[in-house]
Design a protein around this motif. Structure first.
Motif, mmCIF file in Angstrom:
data_model
loop_
_atom_site.group_PDB
_atom_site.id
_atom_site.type_symbol
_atom_site.label_atom_id
_atom_site.label_comp_id
_atom_site.label_asym_id
_atom_site.label_seq_id
_atom_site.Cartn_x
_atom_site.Cartn_y
_atom_site.Cartn_z
ATOM 1 N N LEU A 78 -41.332 -21.465 52.204
ATOM 2 C CA LEU A 78 -40.497 -22.003 51.138
ATOM 3 C C LEU A 78 -40.768 -21.216 49.866
ATOM 4 N N LEU A 79 -39.741 -20.599 49.368
ATOM 5 C CA LEU A 79 -39.849 -19.765 48.174
ATOM 6 C C LEU A 79 -39.639 -20.577 46.902
ATOM 7 N N TRP A 80 -38.731 -21.561 46.983
ATOM 8 C CA TRP A 80 -38.340 -22.294 45.779
ATOM 9 C C TRP A 80 -37.661 -23.591 46.206
ATOM 10 N N ARG A 81 -37.823 -24.632 45.389
ATOM 11 C CA ARG A 81 -37.100 -25.879 45.629
ATOM 12 C C ARG A 81 -36.759 -26.530 44.297
ATOM 13 N N GLY A 82 -35.548 -27.022 44.182
ATOM 14 C CA GLY A 82 -35.127 -27.680 42.956
ATOM 15 C C GLY A 82 -33.671 -28.105 43.059
ATOM 16 N N GLU A 83 -33.098 -28.490 41.930
ATOM 17 C CA GLU A 83 -31.706 -28.914 41.892
ATOM 18 C C GLU A 83 -30.786 -27.699 41.793
ATOM 19 N N PRO A 84 -29.537 -27.844 42.264
ATOM 20 C CA PRO A 84 -28.611 -26.704 42.183
ATOM 21 C C PRO A 84 -28.482 -26.118 40.782
ATOM 22 N N GLN A 128 -30.712 -26.051 38.476
ATOM 23 C CA GLN A 128 -31.926 -25.294 38.186
ATOM 24 C C GLN A 128 -31.890 -23.922 38.854
ATOM 25 N N LEU A 129 -31.333 -23.878 40.071
ATOM 26 C CA LEU A 129 -31.199 -22.592 40.743
ATOM 27 C C LEU A 129 -30.229 -21.694 39.983
ATOM 28 N N ALA A 130 -29.141 -22.274 39.499
ATOM 29 C CA ALA A 130 -28.187 -21.483 38.710
ATOM 30 C C ALA A 130 -28.851 -20.928 37.450
ATOM 31 N N ASP A 131 -29.705 -21.744 36.833
ATOM 32 C CA ASP A 131 -30.378 -21.303 35.602
ATOM 33 C C ASP A 131 -31.407 -20.208 35.859
ATOM 34 N N ALA A 132 -31.835 -20.051 37.138
ATOM 35 C CA ALA A 132 -32.857 -19.048 37.465
ATOM 36 C C ALA A 132 -32.272 -17.645 37.602
ATOM 37 N N GLY A 133 -30.951 -17.533 37.516
ATOM 38 C CA GLY A 133 -30.313 -16.244 37.742
ATOM 39 C C GLY A 133 -30.407 -15.302 36.550
ATOM 40 N N HIS A 134 -30.540 -14.020 36.857
ATOM 41 C CA HIS A 134 -30.480 -12.989 35.822
ATOM 42 C C HIS A 134 -29.017 -12.582 35.615
ATOM 43 N N PRO A 135 -28.613 -12.338 34.384
ATOM 44 C CA PRO A 135 -27.206 -11.996 34.127
ATOM 45 C C PRO A 135 -26.727 -10.786 34.913
#
Length: 252
Positions: A214-220, A222-229
């Motif tokens: 498991l690399l990462w777990r959270g809300e959708p 939060q995953l969107a916020d983890a993205g680089h532009p």
């Protein structure tokens, strides 16, 4: 809220090859989306959760049952619905025959199996086709029949492996409606998919896997916020997912 299923230190593999590595995972009521590249171990994880293959090490509990023997696995399966990506069926079976047979496999008592089968068929809006042979159904209807087979008997844990592959946009909308209804009934659903938009539409949480971990777990969101532009992807969620994989060297 107590987890419906728990994995503690679970390892899984085939021969000398490890596919799942020392995994800890809690699955609670709601919809958990499982994302990861090909070979990440998603299907192996679902098969292990479904008690189809015992883990090489670690502990699995489903609805409080420690799955440490064949007898315990049979008890746990009464609470588990599993739909593999490619599921087999006899083309001469009717929708009702198939779902009723799956109720028997799960150990639904005979005096409840008929009602349970008809409820599951109605849940996926196939009541009018319950007498139709499976060979006459469209791909979308076959998928809905598969979901009915996974939810017959109202299991607490439903595992779906790439359930929207091959569905057209209208069929995927129907599928999402079914998943939302399962969530409303407090079912724990694990949805393995490559389609990030399905995760955005129906999942309460997302778990990203790579190389059996498991690399990462959270809300959708939060995953969107983890993205680089500058990351690849056509949506914030896709960019978040691709960014996580890039950070771990899971993609070139």
């Amino acid at each position: 809220m107590e987890p419906v299923a728990e994995l503690r230190g679970v390892g899984q593999g085939y021969g000398t090859r490890d596919v799942i590595v020392d995994m800890d995972l809690d699955v609670r009521s709601g919809v958990l989306g499982l994302l990861g590249p090909n070979g990440a171990g998603k299907t192996t994880l679902l098969r292990t959760l479904a008690t189809i293959v015992p883990p090489k090490r670690g502990v699995i509990r489903v609805c409080g049952i420690s799955v440490n023997s064949q007898r315990a696995a049979r008890r746990a399966r009464r609470h588990i619905g599993y739909l593999p990506q490619h599921f087999g069926f006899h083309p001469g079976f009717t929708v009702y025959d198939f779902v009723r047979y799956c109720a028997w496999l799960r150990g639904v008592p005979d005096d409840a199996a008929d009602v349970s089968a008809r409820e599951a068929i109605d849940f996926v809006n196939l009541t009018e086709r319950s007498g139709a042979k499976l060979k006459s159904l469209s791909g979308g209807m076959i998928r809905r029949c598969g979901i009915a087979s996974a939810i017959v008997g109202r299991p607490k844990l439903v595992l779906l492996d790439e359930p929207t592959v091959g569905l057209d946009p209208a069929q995927r909308l129907e599928f999402r409606s079914v998943i939302r209804r399962l969530r409303d009934e407090q079912t724990a659903v694990v949805l393995s998919t490559h389609l990030v938009e399905d995760v955005a539409a129906v999942c309460d949480e997302v778990a990203v896997m790579t190389a059996g971990r498991l690399l990462w777990r959270g809300e959708p969101l939060q995953l969107a916020d983890a993205g680089h532009p500058e990351a690849e992807g056509d949506s914030p969620l896709e960019r978040g997912y691709m960014s996580l994989l890039a950070e771990q060297g899971a993609i070139a």
